[in-house]
Enzyme design. Structure first.
Site, PDB file in Angstrom:
ATOM      1  N   PRO A   1      32.472  80.972  15.580  1.00 28.02           N
ATOM      2  CG  PRO A   1      30.482  81.879  16.368  1.00 28.02           C
ATOM      3  CD  PRO A   1      31.452  81.696  15.401  1.00 28.02           C
TER       4      PRO A   1
ATOM      5  CB  ALA B   1      34.957  74.371   6.215  1.00 27.70           C
TER       6      ALA B   1
ATOM      7  CG  ASP C   1      30.244  73.488   6.027  1.00 28.36           C
ATOM      8  OD1 ASP C   1      29.151  73.484   5.526  1.00 28.36           O
ATOM      9  OD2 ASP C   1      30.538  73.189   7.196  1.00 28.36           O
TER      10      ASP C   1
HETATM   11  C1  MEV Z   1      27.071  71.229   7.971  1.00 27.88           C
HETATM   12  O1  MEV Z   1      27.633  72.466   7.938  1.00 27.88           O
HETATM   13  C2  MEV Z   1      26.152  70.939   7.165  1.00 27.88           C
HETATM   14  C3  MEV Z   1      25.712  69.258   7.235  1.00 27.88           C
HETATM   15  O2  MEV Z   1      24.990  69.306   5.843  1.00 27.88           O
HETATM   16  C4  MEV Z   1      26.713  68.523   6.695  1.00 27.88           C
HETATM   17  C5  MEV Z   1      27.258  68.447   5.291  1.00 27.88           C
HETATM   18  O3  MEV Z   1      26.879  69.028   4.383  1.00 27.88           O
HETATM   19  O4  MEV Z   1      28.427  68.176   5.208  1.00 27.88           O
HETATM   20  C6  MEV Z   1      24.843  69.138   8.226  1.00 27.88           C
END
Ligand code: MEV
Length: 324
Positions: free
Chosen positions: A98, A107, A149
């Protein structure tokens, strides 16, 4: 070679989103929900990207135009520039992850794009390089990503990640547990949520430094608990983590209601996952309780998924196989 295809997994963050941007460690897991990218050579002087969700976009080789498929183009262009050529490419993106929901969809697509394009151009790229290329593509979407990610999507498994210091694999038998993922149905931008938290941190540095420190302690304790197979403790730590994310302003009534419903239905722990403001919550469950927890969330959530933690990161595939 006519075409090359790669698959990369989505992810959930079990502990430490947002705080990881500020230098604290986080724990993330690859999941069995994946994106696939097929790369083909084309005679055009540019890169055409085709996606089930976003339709089609064409980019000239030095294109600056933005849009939802631009990060895919960036990942492919990075690989083309390493190959030293200016070949035309067609890229086809198929994803079961999603989007704009905290599951690392952008990513995973960037990682699979880099791997498929490199294979097509007969370039031997290390996993480290693929992850680095995906990181650069992520900066277009998120501004200041921590890198967690792209790292978990590249390498797979369960990882302990610290920005700038790389990652460690967490050794843990995950066969007794499942992750139940419930979609709040609210789409949001990761970049905007990260900026919101950073602004709060700048406004109250002396208060938030303690929250960030507590998040780091949570990640260390959760790593130990995972290594000991103590999933009760991991669940409790996830609950505390949800409280910290609430404190920095990224939860909301919908996410809280999903988290509480999951806990009441027997989850070991539940929290929002990813940037928050919408997107998914993740509930850690014993395998035998997962369907019951999922049922309890079905009336509240837009979509509920039950998944395991995947050992697999990015990989090349020979033919179009059904996506998990
Ligand atoms: C995004 O999946 C996670 C966050 O911590 C952003 C990041 O780590 O770049 C919100």
């Amino acid at each position: 070679m006519n075409n090359a295809r790669a698959i990369a997994p989505g992810k959930v963050i079990l502990i430490g989103e947002h705080f990881v941007v500020g230098g604290q460690p986080a724990i993330a897991a690859a999941v069995e929900i994946e994106a696939q990218v097929t790369a083909e050579l084309s005679s055009s002087k540019g890169i055409k990207v085709n996606s089930r969700e976003y339709g089609e976009a064409f980019f000239a080789l030095e294109d600056g135009k933005n849009g939802p498929l631009y990060p895919v183009y960036i990942a492919a262009r990075e690989v083309l520039s390493i190959a030293g050529g200016s070949r035309g490419l067609n890229l086809t993106v198929e994803s079961n992850i999603p989007r704009a929901a905290g599951m690392g969809s952008s990513a995973a697509v960037a990682v699979a794009t880099a791997a498929a394009t490199a294979k097509l151009l007969e370039l031997e790229l290390s996993l480290e390089k693929i992850s680095e290329i995906a990181y650069r593509s992520e900066t277009v979407v998120h501004g200041k990503p921590s890198g967690v990610d792209n790292t978990v999507s590249t390498y797979g498994g369960l990882i302990f990640y610290k920005k700038g210091a790389g990652f460690q694999r967490i050794s843990c038998d995950v066969s007794p547990i499942r992750l139940v993922l419930a979609d709040s149905g609210i789409e949001r931008s990761t970049g905007a949520m990260v900026a919101k938290v950073l602004t709060l941190k700048e406004s109250y540095p002396h208060i938030l430094e303690h929250v960030y420190h507590a998040a780091g302690e949570l990640a260390h304790s959760a790593k130990n608990a995972l290594e000991e197979g103590d999933f009760f403790k991991v669940g409790q730590l996830m609950n505390i983590n949800h409280g910290l994310l609430h404190a920095v302003g990224v939860s909301n009534a919908k996410l809280d209601s999903l988290v509480h419903a999951a806990r009441e239905a027997g989850a070991l722990g539940a929290k929002l996952t990813g940037a928050g403001g919408g997107g998914f919550v993740v509930a850690l469950c014993w395998k035998e309780d997962a369907e019951r927890v999922a049922d309890a969330l079905k009336n509240l959530a837009k979509q509920v998924l039950v998944t395991g933690i995947s050992r697999q990161g990015v990989r090349l595939v020979e033919s179009s196989s059904p996506l998990r």
